[in-house]
Design a protein around this motif. Structure first.
Motif, PDB file in Angstrom:
ATOM      1  N   MET A  10       1.004  -1.176   0.042  1.00  0.00           N
ATOM      2  CA  MET A  10      -0.097  -0.052  -0.006  1.00  0.00           C
ATOM      3  C   MET A  10       0.907   1.283  -0.056  1.00  0.00           C
ATOM      4  O   MET A  10       1.762   1.286   0.710  1.00  0.00           O
ATOM      5  CB  MET A  10      -1.075  -0.118   1.237  1.00  0.00           C
ATOM      6  N   LEU A  11       0.457   2.282  -0.699  1.00  0.00           N
ATOM      7  CA  LEU A  11       1.234   3.391  -0.897  1.00  0.00           C
ATOM      8  C   LEU A  11       0.502   4.369   0.130  1.00  0.00           C
ATOM      9  O   LEU A  11      -0.592   4.628  -0.145  1.00  0.00           O
ATOM     10  CB  LEU A  11       1.084   3.890  -2.224  1.00  0.00           C
ATOM     11  N   ALA A  12       0.985   5.024   0.899  1.00  0.00           N
ATOM     12  CA  ALA A  12       0.424   5.843   2.118  1.00  0.00           C
ATOM     13  C   ALA A  12       1.105   7.314   2.066  1.00  0.00           C
ATOM     14  O   ALA A  12       2.238   7.297   2.240  1.00  0.00           O
ATOM     15  CB  ALA A  12       0.449   5.234   3.291  1.00  0.00           C
ATOM     16  N   LEU A  13       0.346   8.315   2.052  1.00  0.00           N
ATOM     17  CA  LEU A  13       0.825   9.789   2.283  1.00  0.00           C
ATOM     18  C   LEU A  13       0.320  10.066   3.582  1.00  0.00           C
ATOM     19  O   LEU A  13      -1.008  10.321   3.690  1.00  0.00           O
ATOM     20  CB  LEU A  13       0.534  10.522   1.155  1.00  0.00           C
ATOM     21  N   GLU A  14       0.785  10.091   4.548  1.00  0.00           N
ATOM     22  CA  GLU A  14       0.653  10.309   5.960  1.00  0.00           C
ATOM     23  C   GLU A  14       0.888  11.723   6.496  1.00  0.00           C
ATOM     24  O   GLU A  14       1.840  12.084   6.918  1.00  0.00           O
ATOM     25  CB  GLU A  14       1.154   9.290   6.768  1.00  0.00           C
ATOM     26  N   GLY A  15      -0.262  12.554   6.492  1.00  0.00           N
ATOM     27  CA  GLY A  15       0.084  14.059   6.942  1.00  0.00           C
ATOM     28  C   GLY A  15       1.152  14.659   6.161  1.00  0.00           C
ATOM     29  O   GLY A  15       1.659  15.283   6.658  1.00  0.00           O
ATOM     30  N   LEU A  16       1.003  14.449   4.926  1.00  0.00           N
ATOM     31  CA  LEU A  16       2.071  14.921   4.116  1.00  0.00           C
ATOM     32  C   LEU A  16       2.152  16.233   3.665  1.00  0.00           C
ATOM     33  O   LEU A  16       0.995  16.830   3.180  1.00  0.00           O
ATOM     34  CB  LEU A  16       2.427  13.970   2.869  1.00  0.00           C
ATOM     35  N   ARG A  17       3.123  17.045   3.874  1.00  0.00           N
ATOM     36  CA  ARG A  17       3.202  18.655   3.456  1.00  0.00           C
ATOM     37  C   ARG A  17       4.300  18.729   2.552  1.00  0.00           C
ATOM     38  O   ARG A  17       5.604  18.494   3.074  1.00  0.00           O
ATOM     39  CB  ARG A  17       3.047  19.625   4.494  1.00  0.00           C
ATOM     40  N   GLU A  34       6.790  21.716   0.386  1.00  0.00           N
ATOM     41  CA  GLU A  34       6.721  22.987   0.199  1.00  0.00           C
ATOM     42  C   GLU A  34       8.030  23.171  -0.935  1.00  0.00           C
ATOM     43  O   GLU A  34       8.958  22.742  -0.879  1.00  0.00           O
ATOM     44  CB  GLU A  34       7.102  23.752   1.557  1.00  0.00           C
ATOM     45  N   GLN A  35       7.327  24.304  -1.769  1.00  0.00           N
ATOM     46  CA  GLN A  35       8.338  24.792  -2.991  1.00  0.00           C
ATOM     47  C   GLN A  35       8.321  26.289  -2.649  1.00  0.00           C
ATOM     48  O   GLN A  35       7.193  26.641  -3.400  1.00  0.00           O
ATOM     49  CB  GLN A  35       8.072  24.151  -4.182  1.00  0.00           C
ATOM     50  N   GLY A  36       9.241  27.099  -2.141  1.00  0.00           N
ATOM     51  CA  GLY A  36       9.124  28.350  -2.207  1.00  0.00           C
ATOM     52  C   GLY A  36       7.739  28.739  -1.283  1.00  0.00           C
ATOM     53  O   GLY A  36       7.683  28.256  -0.071  1.00  0.00           O
ATOM     54  N   SER A  37       6.814  29.387  -1.656  1.00  0.00           N
ATOM     55  CA  SER A  37       5.601  29.951  -1.106  1.00  0.00           C
ATOM     56  C   SER A  37       4.572  28.971  -1.232  1.00  0.00           C
ATOM     57  O   SER A  37       3.544  29.126  -0.664  1.00  0.00           O
ATOM     58  CB  SER A  37       5.219  31.433  -1.493  1.00  0.00           C
ATOM     59  N   PHE A  38       4.882  28.058  -2.073  1.00  0.00           N
ATOM     60  CA  PHE A  38       3.668  27.003  -2.447  1.00  0.00           C
ATOM     61  C   PHE A  38       3.790  25.788  -1.631  1.00  0.00           C
ATOM     62  O   PHE A  38       4.820  25.120  -0.976  1.00  0.00           O
ATOM     63  CB  PHE A  38       3.869  26.529  -3.827  1.00  0.00           C
ATOM     64  N   ALA A  39       2.446  25.531  -1.020  1.00  0.00           N
ATOM     65  CA  ALA A  39       2.576  24.182  -0.255  1.00  0.00           C
ATOM     66  C   ALA A  39       1.379  23.273  -0.742  1.00  0.00           C
ATOM     67  O   ALA A  39       0.235  23.845  -1.221  1.00  0.00           O
ATOM     68  CB  ALA A  39       2.178  24.775   1.189  1.00  0.00           C
ATOM     69  N   LEU A  40       1.650  22.122  -0.401  1.00  0.00           N
ATOM     70  CA  LEU A  40       0.847  21.133  -0.770  1.00  0.00           C
ATOM     71  C   LEU A  40       0.620  20.056   0.374  1.00  0.00           C
ATOM     72  O   LEU A  40       1.698  19.538   0.581  1.00  0.00           O
ATOM     73  CB  LEU A  40       0.966  20.287  -2.100  1.00  0.00           C
ATOM     74  N   GLU A  41      -0.790  19.656   0.530  1.00  0.00           N
ATOM     75  CA  GLU A  41      -0.617  18.777   1.544  1.00  0.00           C
ATOM     76  C   GLU A  41      -1.636  17.459   1.076  1.00  0.00           C
ATOM     77  O   GLU A  41      -2.598  17.644   0.258  1.00  0.00           O
ATOM     78  CB  GLU A  41      -1.616  19.270   2.796  1.00  0.00           C
ATOM     79  N   ALA A  42      -1.468  16.289   1.662  1.00  0.00           N
ATOM     80  CA  ALA A  42      -2.374  15.034   1.379  1.00  0.00           C
ATOM     81  C   ALA A  42      -2.133  14.063   2.462  1.00  0.00           C
ATOM     82  O   ALA A  42      -1.167  13.974   3.181  1.00  0.00           O
ATOM     83  CB  ALA A  42      -1.554  14.366   0.043  1.00  0.00           C
ATOM     84  N   ASP A  43      -3.392  13.214   2.533  1.00  0.00           N
ATOM     85  CA  ASP A  43      -3.240  12.499   3.793  1.00  0.00           C
ATOM     86  C   ASP A  43      -4.312  11.266   3.340  1.00  0.00           C
ATOM     87  O   ASP A  43      -5.649  11.412   3.527  1.00  0.00           O
ATOM     88  CB  ASP A  43      -3.889  13.306   4.857  1.00  0.00           C
ATOM     89  N   TRP A  44      -3.846  10.525   2.601  1.00  0.00           N
ATOM     90  CA  TRP A  44      -4.694   9.230   2.116  1.00  0.00           C
ATOM     91  C   TRP A  44      -3.742   8.122   1.579  1.00  0.00           C
ATOM     92  O   TRP A  44      -2.353   8.152   1.597  1.00  0.00           O
ATOM     93  CB  TRP A  44      -5.372   9.580   1.068  1.00  0.00           C
ATOM     94  N   ALA A  45      -4.343   6.993   1.096  1.00  0.00           N
ATOM     95  CA  ALA A  45      -3.718   5.803   0.818  1.00  0.00           C
ATOM     96  C   ALA A  45      -4.253   5.231  -0.225  1.00  0.00           C
ATOM     97  O   ALA A  45      -5.562   5.382  -0.437  1.00  0.00           O
ATOM     98  CB  ALA A  45      -3.399   4.602   1.990  1.00  0.00           C
ATOM     99  N   VAL A  46      -3.869   4.391  -1.194  1.00  0.00           N
ATOM    100  CA  VAL A  46      -4.293   3.538  -2.027  1.00  0.00           C
ATOM    101  C   VAL A  46      -3.625   2.255  -2.033  1.00  0.00           C
ATOM    102  O   VAL A  46      -2.446   1.960  -1.766  1.00  0.00           O
ATOM    103  CB  VAL A  46      -3.954   4.123  -3.474  1.00  0.00           C
TER     104      VAL A  46
END
Length: 230
Positions: free
Chosen positions: A1-8, A10-22
């Motif tokens: 299983m691939l899981a992104l756990e509370g993932l954040r 950041e690239q410069g001022s940009f931020a992306l969050e993910a918290d799920w699994a497949v």
């Protein structure tokens, strides 16, 4: 299983969050407006962007600290990343041996991979002697040899015509089904998502949402995705 756990990420001022699994073997489309962070999500999974918070896990093991080459991940980029001065055989052989010290058995495996993607007997050619579709097949053959359980597609077939793109997606689907690989595919085309992926992740407003069934999601998209799809 691939899981992104509370993932954040950041690239410069940009931020992306993910918290799920497949689940293993899932085919997941990643769709959203330009600049929303679709490629950033894939680069975070592949290890080219370090997490600011959280972790990437595979089969319950934290892989966040691993270098990209040590992760159970292969990436197909839009640019194909072929070396123009190397033959097709040697470009594919990089998937086996980065030092290109290919043994006879390695060359046999390279030829088998080329046969699998419809390029048998073309190992001596240079990338410039191939069509765009053939170069995409070379990149796919290299990924096939790496035999990693997670495959990330960052619009590798976007420059191809509709019929050839559909053919390449079908080939990727066949290879993924044979190997059981988990596939995440960035796309701008909802038709590609419907044809290829059972689930879809929407990336918008700094968040990669949990995967949802592709058909129902695209039939009745949330407001942000509806505006993007028109």
């Amino acid at each position: 299983m691939l899981a992104l756990e509370g993932l954040r990420l950041e690239q410069g001022s940009f931020a992306l969050e993910a918290d799920w699994a497949v689940e293993p073997g899932a085919r997941v489309a990643v769709i959203g407006p330009s600049g929303a962070g679709k490629s950033t999500l894939l680069m975070g999974i592949a290890g080219f962007v370090e997490p600011a918070r959280g972790r990437v896990a595979w089969d319950g093991r934290d892989i966040s600290a691993l270098e990209p080459g040590a992760r159970p991940v292969s990436v197909l980029f839009q640019e194909e990343n072929l070396f123009g001065h190397l033959s097709v055989e040697r470009n594919v052989g990089l998937g086996l041996r980065p030092d290109l010290r290919l043994l006879a058995a390695d060359r046999e495996r390279v030829e088998e991979a080329l046969e699998r993607v419809g390029l048998g007997g073309m190992g001596a050619r240079l990338p410039r002697e191939l069509s765009g579709g053939q170069r995409s097949r070379v990149a796919l053959a290299r990924v096939l040899l790496r035999q990693r359980p997670v495959l990330l597609l960052d619009e590798p077939f976007a420059a191809l015509g509709p019929a050839l793109k559909r053919e390449m997606l079908e080939l990727v689907g066949e290879i993924a089904a044979e190997s059981g690989a988990t596939v995440l595919m960035v796309t701008h085309d909802p038709d590609d998502a419907r044809a290829f992926a059972g689930q879809t992740v929407v990336v918008a407003e700094g968040r990669a949402s949990a995967p949802l069934a592709t058909g129902p999601l695209l039939d009745d998209p949330p407001d942000g995705l509806r505006a993007y799809l028109g």
